[in-house]
Enzyme design. Sequence first.
Site, mmCIF file in Angstrom:
data_model
loop_
_atom_site.group_PDB
_atom_site.id
_atom_site.type_symbol
_atom_site.label_atom_id
_atom_site.label_comp_id
_atom_site.label_asym_id
_atom_site.label_seq_id
_atom_site.Cartn_x
_atom_site.Cartn_y
_atom_site.Cartn_z
ATOM 1 N N ARG A 114 0.849 -1.200 0.000
ATOM 2 C CA ARG A 114 0.000 0.000 0.000
ATOM 3 C C ARG A 114 0.879 1.242 0.000
ATOM 4 O O ARG A 114 2.082 1.162 0.232
ATOM 5 C CB ARG A 114 -0.958 0.000 1.187
ATOM 6 C CG ARG A 114 -0.282 0.167 2.532
ATOM 7 C CD ARG A 114 -1.318 0.292 3.652
ATOM 8 N NE ARG A 114 -0.657 0.359 4.945
ATOM 9 C CZ ARG A 114 -1.290 0.377 6.110
ATOM 10 N NH1 ARG A 114 -2.598 0.323 6.155
ATOM 11 N NH2 ARG A 114 -0.626 0.441 7.242
ATOM 12 N N ASN A 152 -4.282 8.866 4.350
ATOM 13 C CA ASN A 152 -4.190 8.089 5.590
ATOM 14 C C ASN A 152 -2.735 8.015 5.996
ATOM 15 O O ASN A 152 -1.883 7.637 5.193
ATOM 16 C CB ASN A 152 -4.714 6.654 5.385
ATOM 17 C CG ASN A 152 -4.914 5.930 6.704
ATOM 18 O OD1 ASN A 152 -5.766 6.326 7.493
ATOM 19 N ND2 ASN A 152 -4.136 4.901 6.950
ATOM 20 N N GLU A 153 -2.455 8.423 7.224
ATOM 21 C CA GLU A 153 -1.087 8.321 7.742
ATOM 22 C C GLU A 153 -0.057 8.698 6.666
ATOM 23 O O GLU A 153 0.808 7.890 6.300
ATOM 24 C CB GLU A 153 -0.802 6.919 8.258
ATOM 25 C CG GLU A 153 -1.616 6.558 9.469
ATOM 26 C CD GLU A 153 -1.146 5.275 10.154
ATOM 27 O OE1 GLU A 153 -0.490 4.456 9.488
ATOM 28 O OE2 GLU A 153 -1.437 5.104 11.347
ATOM 29 N N CYS A 163 13.407 9.778 -6.845
ATOM 30 C CA CYS A 163 13.389 9.625 -8.304
ATOM 31 C C CYS A 163 13.691 10.958 -8.993
ATOM 32 O O CYS A 163 13.825 11.997 -8.345
ATOM 33 C CB CYS A 163 12.035 9.082 -8.758
ATOM 34 S SG CYS A 163 10.706 10.302 -8.721
ATOM 35 N N GLU A 310 -7.190 6.169 15.448
ATOM 36 C CA GLU A 310 -6.961 4.722 15.398
ATOM 37 C C GLU A 310 -6.221 4.266 16.640
ATOM 38 O O GLU A 310 -5.295 4.940 17.105
ATOM 39 C CB GLU A 310 -6.065 4.353 14.210
ATOM 40 C CG GLU A 310 -6.699 4.371 12.869
ATOM 41 C CD GLU A 310 -5.712 3.843 11.815
ATOM 42 O OE1 GLU A 310 -4.823 3.051 12.169
ATOM 43 O OE2 GLU A 310 -5.835 4.260 10.669
ATOM 44 N N TRP A 318 1.981 -6.030 13.607
ATOM 45 C CA TRP A 318 3.167 -5.580 12.868
ATOM 46 C C TRP A 318 4.426 -5.432 13.707
ATOM 47 O O TRP A 318 5.442 -4.983 13.179
ATOM 48 C CB TRP A 318 2.862 -4.298 12.091
ATOM 49 C CG TRP A 318 2.045 -3.267 12.810
ATOM 50 C CD1 TRP A 318 0.696 -3.097 12.717
ATOM 51 C CD2 TRP A 318 2.512 -2.262 13.716
ATOM 52 N NE1 TRP A 318 0.285 -2.045 13.512
ATOM 53 C CE2 TRP A 318 1.374 -1.511 14.139
ATOM 54 C CE3 TRP A 318 3.765 -1.909 14.222
ATOM 55 C CZ2 TRP A 318 1.458 -0.444 15.023
ATOM 56 C CZ3 TRP A 318 3.853 -0.843 15.104
ATOM 57 C CH2 TRP A 318 2.706 -0.119 15.496
ATOM 58 N N LYS A 359 -5.062 -9.651 8.871
ATOM 59 C CA LYS A 359 -6.073 -10.561 9.434
ATOM 60 C C LYS A 359 -5.761 -10.944 10.878
ATOM 61 O O LYS A 359 -6.640 -11.378 11.606
ATOM 62 C CB LYS A 359 -6.244 -11.805 8.569
ATOM 63 C CG LYS A 359 -4.998 -12.614 8.359
ATOM 64 C CD LYS A 359 -5.296 -13.781 7.421
ATOM 65 C CE LYS A 359 -4.033 -14.470 6.945
ATOM 66 N NZ LYS A 359 -3.188 -13.611 6.100
HETATM 67 C C1 GLA Z 1 -2.278 2.124 10.643
HETATM 68 C C2 GLA Z 1 -3.162 2.246 9.418
HETATM 69 C C3 GLA Z 1 -4.278 1.256 9.409
HETATM 70 C C4 GLA Z 1 -3.808 -0.102 9.859
HETATM 71 C C5 GLA Z 1 -3.194 0.025 11.223
HETATM 72 C C6 GLA Z 1 -2.742 -1.288 11.779
HETATM 73 O O1 GLA Z 1 -2.698 2.852 11.699
HETATM 74 O O2 GLA Z 1 -3.673 3.547 9.270
HETATM 75 O O3 GLA Z 1 -4.784 1.185 8.085
HETATM 76 O O4 GLA Z 1 -2.872 -0.579 8.952
HETATM 77 O O5 GLA Z 1 -2.065 0.846 11.120
HETATM 78 O O6 GLA Z 1 -2.237 -1.140 13.083
#
Ligand code: GLA
Length: 681
Positions: A114, A152-153, A163, A310, A318, A359
């Site tokens: 991603r 997002n983040e 590049c 979040e 992770w 998952k």
């Molecule tokens: C980040 C991302 C989420 C997800 C979480 C998992 O915060 O924004 O999409 O991947 O990590 O902890």
Amino acid sequence: MTGPVLPRLAGLAYGGDWNPEQWPESCWPEDLALMSEAGVNLVTVGVFSWAALEPEPDRFTFEWLDRVLDLCAEAGVAVDLATATASPPPWLGHRWPETLPVTDQGVRLSYGARQQYCPSSPIFRHRALALAERVVTRYAEHPAVVLWHVGNEYGAHTAFCWCDVSATAFREWLRERYGTLEELNRAWATSFWSQAYSAWSEVIPPRRTPYFPNPTQQLDFRRFSSDELLSLFTAERDLIRSHTTADRPITTNFMRMFKDADYWRWAAEEDVVSDDWYPDLADPDSAIEGALGADLMRSLGGGRPWLLMEQAVSAINWRSVNPPKPSGAYRLWSLQQVAHGADGVLQFQWRAALGGAEKWHSGMLPHAGPRTRSWEEVVRLGRDLAALAPVAGARSQADVAILLDWESWWALELDSRPSNLIRQKDFLLAWYQPLWEHGVAVDFAHPEHDLTGYLVVLAPQLYLVSDEGAASVIAAADAGATVVIGCFSGAVDPDDQVRPGGYPAPFRDLLGIWVEEYAPLLPGSAVALCGPDQAADASATLWTESVHAVDAEVVLSYGSGDLGGQPAVTRRSLPGGGGGWYVSCLPDPATLATLLQRMVSEAGARRAAEVPLGVEVTLRSTTETDYLFMLNHGVTESAVPLAVPGRELMTDSTAHAVVLVPPGDVRIVASPRRSPAEGAP
Ligand code: GLA
């Protein structure tokens, strides 16, 4: 005082990322029913939906999202709607490989995970804005939408790209900053090592080199990269603003102490600060970092409430080993964020995934379904947050500011320094901890902010400081603040060039000292500290300096080594009534705590309450009401004395002189608002 952070949502927000496109539509009614059971009132939708909304270039499939948003509106669940541009589908990288990011060694990264885009790619930008425009125009007035979620983040996986497209953009950014090549050559000190540029076309990002790349080039590349990502955010934000109403604010989720984006600059561009926080369960002090990060988020928003966008209900997937959160930690750590200014608690994610890379990441609804401990905790927190609805919009007041400047952080941690062991975050945590333990409220501030309202201004580590930043710190001292400067601060200017004549040049007069030489300590070594107020076993690690006290009292001296007998910690009484402290080392935790307590109590900084060790206290106030949060991180029941009786919101009972807080539990007492001067001493 402010109103609620989300004008179209009453009370505190509770919910999480909902990814309905990853599930059969037959699941959706069950999702919404369970959301109602859990007290969920806000879901983030569409963050990773680009491929589901635009499965191939210019073919759009919005019908499923129409149904999702309508169902949310019917169910009374508000939506934080993403522009869906966080991660492009494979077709973008496949058809336009030049949109894929390149590492400093020239490796082009692939799609298949991603966030695989070059922040400077005009093709990515064009495609992202085209999608965002469709999302925004379609749903601008949708009754479910209360918040816009851009990207997002930003920078989580691709904060930099080396590049050729990025190189061109970097040159443009540098031209803007420096005007002429001569000025760039001066700022980058390119007379060193024959690095002088003779044409703009020679200037490139700091790619992999045989030895240290030019430090100012590295620093500027960090500035540029943060700005480049930010411009992606502001482009989408402007587009949203041109279509939607002001009562639907715009945010993008931060990542706490994330190094690669200058969040002061970012926060200034968003309507609401939101943030993601994943404490490391292996770190016994993660509650301290939890408080620090929450205070930082509140401060980034200028004191306004913010949203925890979040966190995990339980395990993440992770780190190398990912245990579940201990029982009760989800509730305690969530309420901690509210205690420090969050007006919402959202999780990644609503329903734990069955496939894909996440998952094994927990969700609000676990794989095993609702008959589970973690579901019970989810429902319980939903009830608690509903009981806390009156807290929404309440603010905190701090007498103490801790300075943090991303540019200084970047410069500090470049290569080729006196010590690679000195880390911005470690210093912030070390100085923050004793204040947190004693219930002293803290704001974070940029050195160039107006600091004159604070009683104490702490700069645990401020390696780089601009003239404006130094002047602002001195102005705070002139206004009566106690200013405390930590080691290796004020060393360089914004070009990362040394300020000569004895360190820390901009603060020498203020502090009444000068530093002849830096003396970092080798790993594992320590130097004794001695002084009238300190136990003989005080010591310093990591860093020492050869300090000359000219017009300052010596509070602690080095007790051993080459610096034996020289000042280590000094204090100068300032004409404005404050003190100018210099701490030329990293004292051991007990000594640092003693010093900080003396500094804040001499300055008259308030504490929210008298607290037993292990209990965290904070105060949030509306115009009418004070909310005293008491969180017991310890293993035994603790008693917190109350200055004013009130109503305890978790147990819905009257609270008199003392509140008993069970281990791992939280008590929140609402009482009529006192004037600021009435805080505990
Ligand atoms: C980040 C991302 C989420 C997800 C979480 C998992 O915060 O924004 O999409 O991947 O990590 O902890």
